[in-house]
Design a protein around this motif. Structure first.
Motif, mmCIF file in Angstrom:
data_model
loop_
_atom_site.group_PDB
_atom_site.id
_atom_site.type_symbol
_atom_site.label_atom_id
_atom_site.label_comp_id
_atom_site.label_asym_id
_atom_site.label_seq_id
_atom_site.Cartn_x
_atom_site.Cartn_y
_atom_site.Cartn_z
ATOM 1 N N LEU A 15 10.769 -3.294 -2.566
ATOM 2 C CA LEU A 15 10.196 -2.233 -3.399
ATOM 3 C C LEU A 15 10.322 -2.565 -4.882
ATOM 4 N N LEU A 18 7.654 -5.102 -5.553
ATOM 5 C CA LEU A 18 6.340 -4.451 -5.604
ATOM 6 C C LEU A 18 6.169 -3.681 -6.910
ATOM 7 N N GLY A 22 3.370 -4.709 -9.423
ATOM 8 C CA GLY A 22 2.378 -3.677 -9.696
ATOM 9 C C GLY A 22 2.541 -3.048 -11.064
ATOM 10 N N LEU A 120 5.310 4.126 2.520
ATOM 11 C CA LEU A 120 4.658 2.828 2.375
ATOM 12 C C LEU A 120 3.283 2.990 1.717
ATOM 13 N N GLY A 121 2.505 3.943 2.198
ATOM 14 C CA GLY A 121 1.194 4.192 1.604
ATOM 15 C C GLY A 121 1.297 4.606 0.151
ATOM 16 N N THR A 122 2.254 5.460 -0.160
ATOM 17 C CA THR A 122 2.446 5.906 -1.544
ATOM 18 C C THR A 122 2.863 4.746 -2.435
ATOM 19 N N ILE A 123 3.777 3.929 -1.939
ATOM 20 C CA ILE A 123 4.262 2.793 -2.728
ATOM 21 C C ILE A 123 3.124 1.813 -2.993
ATOM 22 N N LEU A 124 2.313 1.543 -1.987
ATOM 23 C CA LEU A 124 1.167 0.656 -2.189
ATOM 24 C C LEU A 124 0.187 1.248 -3.203
ATOM 25 N N GLY A 125 -0.035 2.555 -3.109
ATOM 26 C CA GLY A 125 -0.922 3.216 -4.066
ATOM 27 C C GLY A 125 -0.363 3.192 -5.481
ATOM 28 N N ALA A 127 1.958 0.933 -6.621
ATOM 29 C CA ALA A 127 2.106 -0.446 -7.088
ATOM 30 C C ALA A 127 0.770 -1.104 -7.430
ATOM 31 N N PHE A 128 -0.279 -0.799 -6.663
ATOM 32 C CA PHE A 128 -1.517 -1.556 -6.827
ATOM 33 C C PHE A 128 -2.728 -0.743 -7.277
#
Length: 150
Positions: A15, A18, A22, A120-125, A127-128
């Motif tokens: 994390l 990421l 990000g 996971l979805g929130t972190i990807l959103g 970060a990227f």
């Protein structure tokens, strides 16, 4: 037990990476603080953060949102502005998002295993896609609609 602690520490390191990749300080700082807490004498405070962290975060977020109004940087709108369609829409969206958040808290309490996917979805959103990490509550609320949970 050490395998679980190591996998959690590894998750926190991922994390942090990421967050750095990000360019998102919220994820980086949050994961770094939790990693430091987990690996030091501060671990005894993790249950406190688990129990009260969400409420504390919402309080701090609300303070941040209200501060420009209090400082005078944002003026309160006149009464006439509240009659504009954009203001009505803003109020309706605010009510809807608050309702999603309430449903999200209920769903996360009822089905905590779903939290991993939501995070996971929130972190990807974050970060990227340049998002902010308030997404898990809203995401859980929207998920509760798809799952038919109240």
């Amino acid at each position: 037990m050490s395998l679980q602690v190591n996998s959690v520490a590894l998750l926190l390191v991922v994390l942090i990476l990421l967050g750095v990749l990000g360019n998102n300080n919220s994820i980086t700082i949050s994961a770094a603080v939790l990693l430091l807490m987990q690996q030091t004498f501060l671990a005894k405070y993790i249950p406190f953060m688990e129990k009260y962290g969400l409420n504390l975060g919402i309080i701090i977020l609300t303070i941040g949102v209200l501060s420009p109004i209090i400082s005078g940087k944002i003026q309160l709108p006149s009464f006439g502005a509240f009659l504009h369609w954009k203001m009505f829409l803003a109020v309706a969206v605010g009510v809807l998002v608050a309702w999603f958040g309430g449903r999200g808290v209920s769903l996360m309490g009822a089905q905590p295993t779903l939290l991993t996917g939501l995070l996971l979805g929130t972190i990807l959103g974050v970060a990227f896609l340049g998002g902010v990490p308030v997404g898990p509550l809203i995401a859980a609320g929207i998920l509760s609609l798809f799952l038919g949970k109240s």
